[in-house]
Design a protein around this motif. Sequence first.
Motif, PDB file in Angstrom:
ATOM      1  N   VAL A  15       0.955  -0.974   0.173  1.00 38.31           N
ATOM      2  CA  VAL A  15      -0.045   0.012  -0.168  1.00 38.31           C
ATOM      3  C   VAL A  15       1.008   1.341  -0.312  1.00 38.31           C
ATOM      4  O   VAL A  15       1.822   1.350   1.176  1.00 38.31           O
ATOM      5  N   GLU A  16       0.433   2.183  -0.991  1.00 33.96           N
ATOM      6  CA  GLU A  16       1.232   3.669  -1.262  1.00 33.96           C
ATOM      7  C   GLU A  16       0.116   4.197  -0.979  1.00 33.96           C
ATOM      8  O   GLU A  16      -0.674   4.858  -1.874  1.00 33.96           O
ATOM      9  N   VAL A  17       0.706   4.888   0.218  1.00 34.22           N
ATOM     10  CA  VAL A  17       0.006   6.532   0.099  1.00 34.22           C
ATOM     11  C   VAL A  17       0.936   7.980  -0.526  1.00 34.22           C
ATOM     12  O   VAL A  17       1.634   7.910   0.516  1.00 34.22           O
ATOM     13  N   LEU A  33      -0.901  13.847   3.729  1.00 37.98           N
ATOM     14  CA  LEU A  33      -0.472  11.860   4.271  1.00 37.98           C
ATOM     15  C   LEU A  33      -0.008  11.441   2.995  1.00 37.98           C
ATOM     16  O   LEU A  33      -0.363  11.489   2.426  1.00 37.98           O
ATOM     17  N   SER A  34       1.786  11.008   3.814  1.00 37.88           N
ATOM     18  CA  SER A  34       2.105  10.175   3.257  1.00 37.88           C
ATOM     19  C   SER A  34       2.342   8.936   3.786  1.00 37.88           C
ATOM     20  O   SER A  34       3.261   8.932   4.799  1.00 37.88           O
ATOM     21  N   PHE A  35       2.936   7.463   3.062  1.00 38.24           N
ATOM     22  CA  PHE A  35       3.382   6.591   4.498  1.00 38.24           C
ATOM     23  C   PHE A  35       3.561   5.137   3.026  1.00 38.24           C
ATOM     24  O   PHE A  35       2.054   5.219   3.143  1.00 38.24           O
ATOM     25  N   ASP A  67      -8.888  14.703  -2.486  1.00 35.19           N
ATOM     26  CA  ASP A  67      -9.157  15.320  -2.841  1.00 35.19           C
ATOM     27  C   ASP A  67      -8.165  15.895  -3.714  1.00 35.19           C
ATOM     28  O   ASP A  67      -7.856  16.002  -5.698  1.00 35.19           O
ATOM     29  N   SER A  68      -7.097  15.452  -3.189  1.00 37.45           N
ATOM     30  CA  SER A  68      -6.027  14.796  -4.482  1.00 37.45           C
ATOM     31  C   SER A  68      -4.494  13.773  -3.769  1.00 37.45           C
ATOM     32  O   SER A  68      -5.072  13.431  -2.306  1.00 37.45           O
ATOM     33  N   GLY A  69      -3.232  13.870  -4.389  1.00 38.63           N
ATOM     34  CA  GLY A  69      -2.961  12.444  -3.807  1.00 38.63           C
ATOM     35  C   GLY A  69      -2.933  11.539  -4.530  1.00 38.63           C
ATOM     36  O   GLY A  69      -3.841  10.884  -5.054  1.00 38.63           O
ATOM     37  N   THR A  70      -2.439  10.177  -4.376  1.00 33.52           N
ATOM     38  CA  THR A  70      -2.560   8.743  -5.621  1.00 33.52           C
ATOM     39  C   THR A  70      -2.067   7.376  -3.758  1.00 33.52           C
ATOM     40  O   THR A  70      -1.525   7.804  -2.899  1.00 33.52           O
TER      41      THR A  70
END
Length: 309
Positions: A15-17, A33-35, A67-70
């Motif tokens: 899982v990639e955030v 948020l990223s992890f 709203d945004s991010g992958t």
Amino acid sequence: MTTTHLPRTGRGPIVEVSDLRKAYGGRTVVDGLSFTVEEGEIFGILGLNGAGKTTSVECIEGLRVPDSGTIRVAGFDPIADRAEVTQVLGAQLQESALQAKLTVREALQLYSAFYPRPLDWRPLAERLGLTAKLNTRFGMLSGGQKQRLFIALALLGSPRVVILDELTTGLDPRARRDTWSLIEDVRDSGVTVILVTHFMEEAQRLCDRIAVINKGRVGALDTPEGLIGRSAGSTVISFTPSQPINEEILAALPGQATFDSKDGRVTLSGTDETVNAVISLLAQSHIWAYQLRVTDATLDDAFIDLTKA
Ligand SMILES: Nc1ncnc2c1ncn2[C@@H]1O[C@H](COP(=O)(O)OP(=O)(O)OP(=O)(O)O)[C@@H](O)[C@H]1O
């Protein structure tokens, strides 16, 4: 102290955030948020109420649109590749998702029908201690039995990742410990677990790594030991000296994170180096230490420290 985490399995990220953002009515609750979750680990998500944990995991599950991010789950986008993500990701249901009159057997059969290649639910029910309850209606199960059923339903599709959000809330201490063993079994069978919890003992015991979410961002990410070590100090030393010790000398001891002296009792948090320095100081100064206690700091201490305003 920084702990370098080596993935348990070395199988790589599942899982990639990355830079996830989500606002409700103009109020940002997930804020960059990223992890990354490694395949085969139990990854904990901790944070104060309202920190954005459930919103984030619901974005991973494809239940909310960021709203945004992958986000990638086994390389798939939860929204664009919904069908593929459903095949690799198992999510714990909310209690309201099951009708009270449905029996355990009917629930297992019903949810099996949702997957093209479901696991055989009978051995799964056996492994989760549900065989004797197959004819019991959902509404008549105890809290612990309901949680077992939720774990079974989350595993039915033979997922590579399961997300468990506050799974043990409301369980008695014994049922909670039984559930912990189940979660370890799930991990040992090769399934990656993402665990959202408010129970620090649970996170410390189960998680390989933990992200502490603070106001929609990752405030800290490390192993439980790493988090404990990097915050308030990994060891707590307390004693009542036979005569006062100069506070400047105590405050200057090596490796310590915090120092407190109240009603004649001294409490320091630090490292092994601090413990040894205290012992040397006491010996050199011919001071007795009454009720000397040396304890390990807990994740609870670290969490309070890491989520300070
Ligand atoms: N559908 C929604 N509409 C508006 N606001 C929402 C919605 N869902 C959540 N929120 C708000 O977003 C914030 C983050 O909620 P979220 O449930 O993600 O937090 P959490 O970290 O899981 O909290 P808790 O530990 O209390 O479960 C909270 O302030 C919550 O009130």
